[in-house]
Design a protein around this motif. Structure first.
Motif, mmCIF file in Angstrom:
data_model
loop_
_atom_site.group_PDB
_atom_site.id
_atom_site.type_symbol
_atom_site.label_atom_id
_atom_site.label_comp_id
_atom_site.label_asym_id
_atom_site.label_seq_id
_atom_site.Cartn_x
_atom_site.Cartn_y
_atom_site.Cartn_z
ATOM 1 N N MET A 54 0.846 -1.184 0.000
ATOM 2 C CA MET A 54 0.000 0.000 0.000
ATOM 3 C C MET A 54 0.887 1.242 0.000
ATOM 4 O O MET A 54 2.063 1.183 0.374
ATOM 5 C CB MET A 54 -0.897 0.019 1.234
ATOM 6 C CG MET A 54 -1.826 -1.179 1.337
ATOM 7 S SD MET A 54 -2.689 -1.242 2.921
ATOM 8 C CE MET A 54 -3.669 0.239 2.849
ATOM 9 N N ASP A 55 0.307 2.397 -0.386
ATOM 10 C CA ASP A 55 1.080 3.629 -0.298
ATOM 11 C C ASP A 55 0.454 4.653 0.646
ATOM 12 O O ASP A 55 1.075 5.660 0.988
ATOM 13 C CB ASP A 55 1.329 4.246 -1.677
ATOM 14 C CG ASP A 55 0.040 4.422 -2.460
ATOM 15 O OD1 ASP A 55 0.123 4.527 -3.700
ATOM 16 O OD2 ASP A 55 -1.041 4.453 -1.848
ATOM 17 N N LYS A 56 -0.758 4.366 1.109
ATOM 18 C CA LYS A 56 -1.412 5.314 2.018
ATOM 19 C C LYS A 56 -2.427 4.576 2.872
ATOM 20 O O LYS A 56 -3.123 3.679 2.370
ATOM 21 C CB LYS A 56 -2.114 6.405 1.203
ATOM 22 C CG LYS A 56 -2.818 7.475 2.028
ATOM 23 C CD LYS A 56 -3.444 8.516 1.108
ATOM 24 C CE LYS A 56 -4.148 9.599 1.894
ATOM 25 N NZ LYS A 56 -4.729 10.642 0.998
ATOM 26 N N ARG A 57 -2.492 4.983 4.120
ATOM 27 C CA ARG A 57 -3.528 4.451 4.987
ATOM 28 C C ARG A 57 -3.927 5.539 5.976
ATOM 29 O O ARG A 57 -3.074 6.240 6.520
ATOM 30 C CB ARG A 57 -3.035 3.214 5.733
ATOM 31 C CG ARG A 57 -4.146 2.521 6.499
ATOM 32 C CD ARG A 57 -3.737 1.245 7.140
ATOM 33 N NE ARG A 57 -4.914 0.628 7.775
ATOM 34 C CZ ARG A 57 -4.852 -0.156 8.822
ATOM 35 N NH1 ARG A 57 -3.684 -0.439 9.362
ATOM 36 N NH2 ARG A 57 -5.945 -0.670 9.337
ATOM 37 N N GLN A 58 -5.228 5.645 6.194
ATOM 38 C CA GLN A 58 -5.717 6.690 7.087
ATOM 39 C C GLN A 58 -6.328 6.087 8.337
ATOM 40 O O GLN A 58 -6.998 5.056 8.295
ATOM 41 C CB GLN A 58 -6.749 7.553 6.363
ATOM 42 C CG GLN A 58 -6.131 8.449 5.303
ATOM 43 C CD GLN A 58 -7.143 9.402 4.693
ATOM 44 O OE1 GLN A 58 -8.045 8.959 3.999
ATOM 45 N NE2 GLN A 58 -6.994 10.685 4.939
ATOM 46 N N GLY A 59 -6.089 6.792 9.452
ATOM 47 C CA GLY A 59 -6.737 6.435 10.698
ATOM 48 C C GLY A 59 -7.460 7.651 11.233
ATOM 49 O O GLY A 59 -7.768 8.581 10.485
ATOM 50 N N GLN A 60 -7.678 7.633 12.522
ATOM 51 C CA GLN A 60 -8.350 8.777 13.117
ATOM 52 C C GLN A 60 -7.336 9.897 13.326
ATOM 53 O O GLN A 60 -6.428 9.775 14.137
ATOM 54 C CB GLN A 60 -8.953 8.380 14.470
ATOM 55 C CG GLN A 60 -9.822 9.449 15.091
ATOM 56 C CD GLN A 60 -10.496 8.966 16.349
ATOM 57 O OE1 GLN A 60 -10.189 7.900 16.876
ATOM 58 N NE2 GLN A 60 -11.426 9.741 16.862
ATOM 59 N N ARG A 61 -7.430 10.949 12.573
ATOM 60 C CA ARG A 61 -6.535 12.117 12.594
ATOM 61 C C ARG A 61 -5.118 11.817 12.142
ATOM 62 O O ARG A 61 -4.256 12.691 12.134
ATOM 63 C CB ARG A 61 -6.447 12.752 14.002
ATOM 64 C CG ARG A 61 -7.453 13.804 14.307
ATOM 65 C CD ARG A 61 -7.050 14.747 15.425
ATOM 66 N NE ARG A 61 -6.470 14.108 16.596
ATOM 67 C CZ ARG A 61 -5.250 14.363 17.049
ATOM 68 N NH1 ARG A 61 -4.466 15.221 16.411
ATOM 69 N NH2 ARG A 61 -4.800 13.747 18.124
ATOM 70 N N VAL A 62 -4.824 10.599 11.773
ATOM 71 C CA VAL A 62 -3.482 10.256 11.298
ATOM 72 C C VAL A 62 -3.539 9.609 9.929
ATOM 73 O O VAL A 62 -4.511 8.924 9.595
ATOM 74 C CB VAL A 62 -2.742 9.319 12.283
ATOM 75 C CG1 VAL A 62 -2.483 10.013 13.604
ATOM 76 C CG2 VAL A 62 -3.498 8.027 12.491
ATOM 77 N N THR A 63 -2.490 9.869 9.157
ATOM 78 C CA THR A 63 -2.333 9.255 7.845
ATOM 79 C C THR A 63 -0.890 8.801 7.718
ATOM 80 O O THR A 63 0.029 9.557 8.062
ATOM 81 C CB THR A 63 -2.640 10.260 6.717
ATOM 82 O OG1 THR A 63 -3.982 10.727 6.861
ATOM 83 C CG2 THR A 63 -2.485 9.608 5.349
ATOM 84 N N VAL A 64 -0.692 7.594 7.244
ATOM 85 C CA VAL A 64 0.664 7.114 6.998
ATOM 86 C C VAL A 64 0.851 6.981 5.489
ATOM 87 O O VAL A 64 -0.027 6.478 4.781
ATOM 88 C CB VAL A 64 0.943 5.786 7.741
ATOM 89 C CG1 VAL A 64 -0.054 4.719 7.378
ATOM 90 C CG2 VAL A 64 2.352 5.321 7.488
ATOM 91 N N LEU A 65 1.985 7.469 5.019
ATOM 92 C CA LEU A 65 2.339 7.391 3.608
ATOM 93 C C LEU A 65 3.618 6.572 3.471
ATOM 94 O O LEU A 65 4.552 6.733 4.253
ATOM 95 C CB LEU A 65 2.572 8.791 3.041
ATOM 96 C CG LEU A 65 1.376 9.744 3.082
ATOM 97 C CD1 LEU A 65 1.781 11.108 2.543
ATOM 98 C CD2 LEU A 65 0.208 9.190 2.286
ATOM 99 N N LEU A 66 3.626 5.715 2.482
ATOM 100 C CA LEU A 66 4.780 4.861 2.225
ATOM 101 C C LEU A 66 5.256 5.069 0.804
ATOM 102 O O LEU A 66 4.493 4.899 -0.146
ATOM 103 C CB LEU A 66 4.407 3.393 2.441
ATOM 104 C CG LEU A 66 5.465 2.344 2.143
ATOM 105 C CD1 LEU A 66 6.680 2.512 3.050
ATOM 106 C CD2 LEU A 66 4.889 0.935 2.286
ATOM 107 N N ASN A 67 6.512 5.432 0.668
ATOM 108 C CA ASN A 67 7.130 5.591 -0.652
ATOM 109 C C ASN A 67 8.258 4.579 -0.756
ATOM 110 O O ASN A 67 9.354 4.796 -0.238
ATOM 111 C CB ASN A 67 7.663 7.012 -0.826
ATOM 112 C CG ASN A 67 8.202 7.250 -2.225
ATOM 113 O OD1 ASN A 67 8.694 6.327 -2.888
ATOM 114 N ND2 ASN A 67 8.107 8.486 -2.681
#
Lengths: 115, 113
Positions: A54-67
């Motif tokens: 995956m390249d993006k995942r969202q949670g509650q008020r947080v987002t993680v990005l993977l490159n």
């Protein structure tokens, strides 16, 4: 609980602003990347993870990005609050012996939220 | 908190003496980890266990040994403590290989003088 006087890179943000915490990783074979938060005097706590496909995942008020191209992971915190002040660690789930897995942590970033 | 108890919570010991730290969990989680946390280094993996009697080395295993004779206990032993092993030690557990959420103990502050 215990705490450590960590000499870490520090990110200072104004309350209400968005925060972006970055992490570089080295092991391309890791199948999950994870963010943890450590408050003073406590052990780290899980925030969010992202699978390597995956390249993006969202949670509650947080987002993680993977490159994966540049082996970079980031954690975005929306509308940063005083309670977000902590040390943030990225971690990876790496393969060990006998098809076991181990959690390897990065060195951490301190987030300070200004009122 | 996954019922994790570390003991002792604080210890001061002399160089050259053996020291054993204990991590006890009540949830029958399969994986258990020992980390050390030092200024400038964050959390570094010492050893981990993926089942009873199944252990593997981490990033900084030299000078440390571990044992896991039952699911609930994971022991970390410093055979002959050195000042470089002064640190805060954290135990963590995860239910299994598919899990990324580790639950941490409160830590043990070890000082070697």
């Amino acid at each position: 609980g215990e705490s450590v006087g960590l000499h870490l890179p520090t990110l200072s943000v104004q309350e209400g602003d968005n925060s972006i915490i970055n992490c570089a990783y080295s092991n391309s074979a890791s199948d999950y990347f994870i963010w943890y938060k450590q408050e003073s005097g406590k052990g780290p706590q899980f925030i969010i993870d992202i699978r390597s496909n995956m390249d993006k995942r969202q949670g509650q008020r947080v987002t993680v990005l993977l490159n994966k191209t540049v082996k970079h992971l980031s954690l975005q915190i929306a509308a940063t609050q005083p309670g977000d002040s902590a040390v943030y660690f990225c971690a990876e789930k790496a393969l060990g012996m006998d098809s076991s897995y181990k959690l390897i942590f990065g060195s951490g970033t301190r987030l300070l939220v200004r009122p | 908190d996954a019922g994790i108890t570390q003991s002792p919570r604080h210890k001061v010991t002399e160089t050259g003496t053996p020291v054993t730290l204990r991590c006890h969990q009540t949830e029958n989680h399969r994986y258990m980890y020992w980390y050390r946390q030092d200024p400038g280094h964050g959390l570094r993996l010492i050893h981990y266990s993926y089942g009873v009697k199944d252990t593997d080395k981490g990033e900084v295993s030299d000078g440390y040994s571990v044992s896991r004779s039952k699911t609930e206990d994971f022991l970390l032993t410093l055979e002959s403590a050195t000042s470089s092993q002064t640190s805060v030690y954290f135990c963590a557990v995860t239910p299994g290989a598919a899990n990324t959420e580790a639950f941490f103990g409160q830590g043990t502050r070890l000082t070697v003088v």
